[in-house]
Motif scaffolding. Sequence first.
Motif, PDB file in Angstrom:
ATOM      1  N   PRO A  49       8.830   1.628   1.813  1.00 49.24           N
ATOM      2  CA  PRO A  49       7.905   2.536   1.952  1.00 49.24           C
ATOM      3  C   PRO A  49       6.876   1.690   2.836  1.00 49.24           C
ATOM      4  O   PRO A  49       6.650   0.830   3.049  1.00 49.24           O
ATOM      5  N   ALA A  50       6.381   2.683   4.041  1.00 45.71           N
ATOM      6  CA  ALA A  50       4.865   2.472   5.009  1.00 45.71           C
ATOM      7  C   ALA A  50       4.366   1.715   3.866  1.00 45.71           C
ATOM      8  O   ALA A  50       3.028   1.218   4.300  1.00 45.71           O
ATOM      9  N   GLU A  51       3.642   2.318   2.535  1.00 41.57           N
ATOM     10  CA  GLU A  51       2.817   2.040   2.536  1.00 41.57           C
ATOM     11  C   GLU A  51       3.182   0.861   2.127  1.00 41.57           C
ATOM     12  O   GLU A  51       1.438   0.080   1.719  1.00 41.57           O
ATOM     13  N   THR A  52       3.990   0.514   1.210  1.00 43.44           N
ATOM     14  CA  THR A  52       3.869  -0.272   0.635  1.00 43.44           C
ATOM     15  C   THR A  52       3.769  -1.945   1.598  1.00 43.44           C
ATOM     16  O   THR A  52       3.782  -2.631   1.416  1.00 43.44           O
ATOM     17  N   ALA A  53       4.385  -1.234   3.023  1.00 41.46           N
ATOM     18  CA  ALA A  53       4.581  -2.709   4.134  1.00 41.46           C
ATOM     19  C   ALA A  53       2.590  -2.873   3.926  1.00 41.46           C
ATOM     20  O   ALA A  53       2.690  -3.412   4.547  1.00 41.46           O
ATOM     21  N   ALA A  54       1.855  -1.921   4.314  1.00 35.66           N
ATOM     22  CA  ALA A  54       0.958  -1.491   4.665  1.00 35.66           C
ATOM     23  C   ALA A  54      -0.120  -2.522   3.636  1.00 35.66           C
ATOM     24  O   ALA A  54      -0.490  -3.228   4.647  1.00 35.66           O
ATOM     25  N   GLY A  55       0.583  -2.854   2.463  1.00 36.92           N
ATOM     26  CA  GLY A  55      -0.175  -2.650   0.962  1.00 36.92           C
ATOM     27  C   GLY A  55      -0.102  -4.502   1.564  1.00 36.92           C
ATOM     28  O   GLY A  55      -0.419  -5.617   1.017  1.00 36.92           O
ATOM     29  N   TYR A  56       1.231  -4.821   1.612  1.00 37.26           N
ATOM     30  CA  TYR A  56       2.057  -6.167   1.718  1.00 37.26           C
ATOM     31  C   TYR A  56       0.847  -6.708   3.061  1.00 37.26           C
ATOM     32  O   TYR A  56       0.290  -8.126   2.761  1.00 37.26           O
ATOM     33  N   ALA A  57       0.468  -6.219   4.178  1.00 40.80           N
ATOM     34  CA  ALA A  57      -0.139  -6.656   5.093  1.00 40.80           C
ATOM     35  C   ALA A  57      -1.540  -6.954   4.579  1.00 40.80           C
ATOM     36  O   ALA A  57      -1.799  -8.092   5.922  1.00 40.80           O
ATOM     37  N   ASN A  58      -2.128  -6.675   4.602  1.00 40.74           N
ATOM     38  CA  ASN A  58      -3.452  -6.245   3.774  1.00 40.74           C
ATOM     39  C   ASN A  58      -3.371  -7.643   2.476  1.00 40.74           C
ATOM     40  O   ASN A  58      -4.979  -8.208   2.586  1.00 40.74           O
ATOM     41  N   ARG A  59      -2.675  -7.357   2.025  1.00 45.63           N
ATOM     42  CA  ARG A  59      -2.870  -8.468   0.023  1.00 45.63           C
ATOM     43  C   ARG A  59      -2.456  -9.924   0.346  1.00 45.63           C
ATOM     44  O   ARG A  59      -2.523 -10.737  -0.209  1.00 45.63           O
ATOM     45  N   LYS A  60      -1.206  -9.615   1.538  1.00 42.73           N
ATOM     46  CA  LYS A  60      -0.218 -11.202   1.579  1.00 42.73           C
ATOM     47  C   LYS A  60      -0.463 -11.496   0.221  1.00 42.73           C
ATOM     48  O   LYS A  60      -0.464 -12.173  -0.824  1.00 42.73           O
ATOM     49  N   PRO A  61       0.865 -10.747  -0.673  1.00 38.14           N
ATOM     50  CA  PRO A  61       0.948 -11.132  -1.561  1.00 38.14           C
ATOM     51  C   PRO A  61       2.359 -11.887  -1.526  1.00 38.14           C
ATOM     52  O   PRO A  61       3.163 -12.345  -1.055  1.00 38.14           O
TER      53      PRO A  61
ATOM     54  N   TRP B  22      21.211  -5.459   5.388  1.00 34.43           N
ATOM     55  CA  TRP B  22      20.499  -5.677   5.180  1.00 34.43           C
ATOM     56  C   TRP B  22      19.105  -6.926   4.319  1.00 34.43           C
ATOM     57  O   TRP B  22      19.213  -8.457   3.791  1.00 34.43           O
ATOM     58  N   ILE B  23      17.434  -6.779   4.344  1.00 29.77           N
ATOM     59  CA  ILE B  23      17.391  -7.940   3.877  1.00 29.77           C
ATOM     60  C   ILE B  23      16.556  -7.504   2.019  1.00 29.77           C
ATOM     61  O   ILE B  23      15.081  -6.459   2.539  1.00 29.77           O
ATOM     62  N   CYS B  24      16.692  -7.854   1.028  1.00 30.15           N
ATOM     63  CA  CYS B  24      16.907  -7.489  -0.420  1.00 30.15           C
ATOM     64  C   CYS B  24      14.907  -8.201  -0.724  1.00 30.15           C
ATOM     65  O   CYS B  24      14.705  -9.601   0.298  1.00 30.15           O
ATOM     66  N   VAL B  25      13.949  -7.266  -1.023  1.00 32.09           N
ATOM     67  CA  VAL B  25      12.334  -7.968  -0.537  1.00 32.09           C
ATOM     68  C   VAL B  25      11.697  -7.831  -2.334  1.00 32.09           C
ATOM     69  O   VAL B  25      11.963  -6.480  -2.676  1.00 32.09           O
ATOM     70  N   GLN B  26      11.152  -8.833  -3.051  1.00 39.88           N
ATOM     71  CA  GLN B  26      10.434  -8.984  -4.119  1.00 39.88           C
ATOM     72  C   GLN B  26       9.414  -9.042  -4.187  1.00 39.88           C
ATOM     73  O   GLN B  26       9.264  -9.991  -3.489  1.00 39.88           O
ATOM     74  N   GLU B  27       8.305  -8.333  -4.878  1.00 43.25           N
ATOM     75  CA  GLU B  27       6.888  -9.014  -4.844  1.00 43.25           C
ATOM     76  C   GLU B  27       6.952  -9.682  -6.074  1.00 43.25           C
ATOM     77  O   GLU B  27       7.286  -8.647  -6.911  1.00 43.25           O
ATOM     78  N   ARG B  28       6.370 -11.133  -6.365  1.00 45.25           N
ATOM     79  CA  ARG B  28       6.234 -11.590  -7.661  1.00 45.25           C
ATOM     80  C   ARG B  28       4.905 -11.667  -7.420  1.00 45.25           C
ATOM     81  O   ARG B  28       4.210 -11.964  -6.684  1.00 45.25           O
ATOM     82  N   SER B  29       4.375 -11.598  -9.698  1.00 45.80           N
ATOM     83  CA  SER B  29       3.214 -11.370  -9.293  1.00 45.80           C
ATOM     84  C   SER B  29       2.973 -12.726 -10.265  1.00 45.80           C
ATOM     85  O   SER B  29       3.431 -14.463 -10.525  1.00 45.80           O
TER      86      SER B  29
END
Length: 102
Positions: free
Chosen positions: A73-85, A95-102
């Motif tokens: 989703p665009a909102e998720t992408a924008a969050g990634y760009a801002n937060r750099k997780p 496809w490229i499967c992407v997952q945020e790790r905490s």
Amino acid sequence: MTSSDANPSALYAKLLGETAKIDWQDLERFFAQGKLLSVARDLDLVSVAEAIAGDDKDLVTRWLASGLVERMPAETAAGYANRKPELWAVVVSPWICVQERS
């Protein structure tokens, strides 16, 4: 038995070896092309890639229907760009499967 059990499949092992930490800036162009799949944190990233690569339509459809896997989703992408997780990715062409790790 799932691939994350004691005896992973050869495909799971191959995909695991191709999974890597990646910066969002390296993924942005793929997002722009609509090729990123966001994978929920409670799923095993490599198992998702294995199901896609193995054409397990039933399992992938269930994940898509439940929102556990979705086009980025665009909102998720924008969050990634801002937060750099911390992001991990694996390619299952196209496809490229992407997952945020905490």
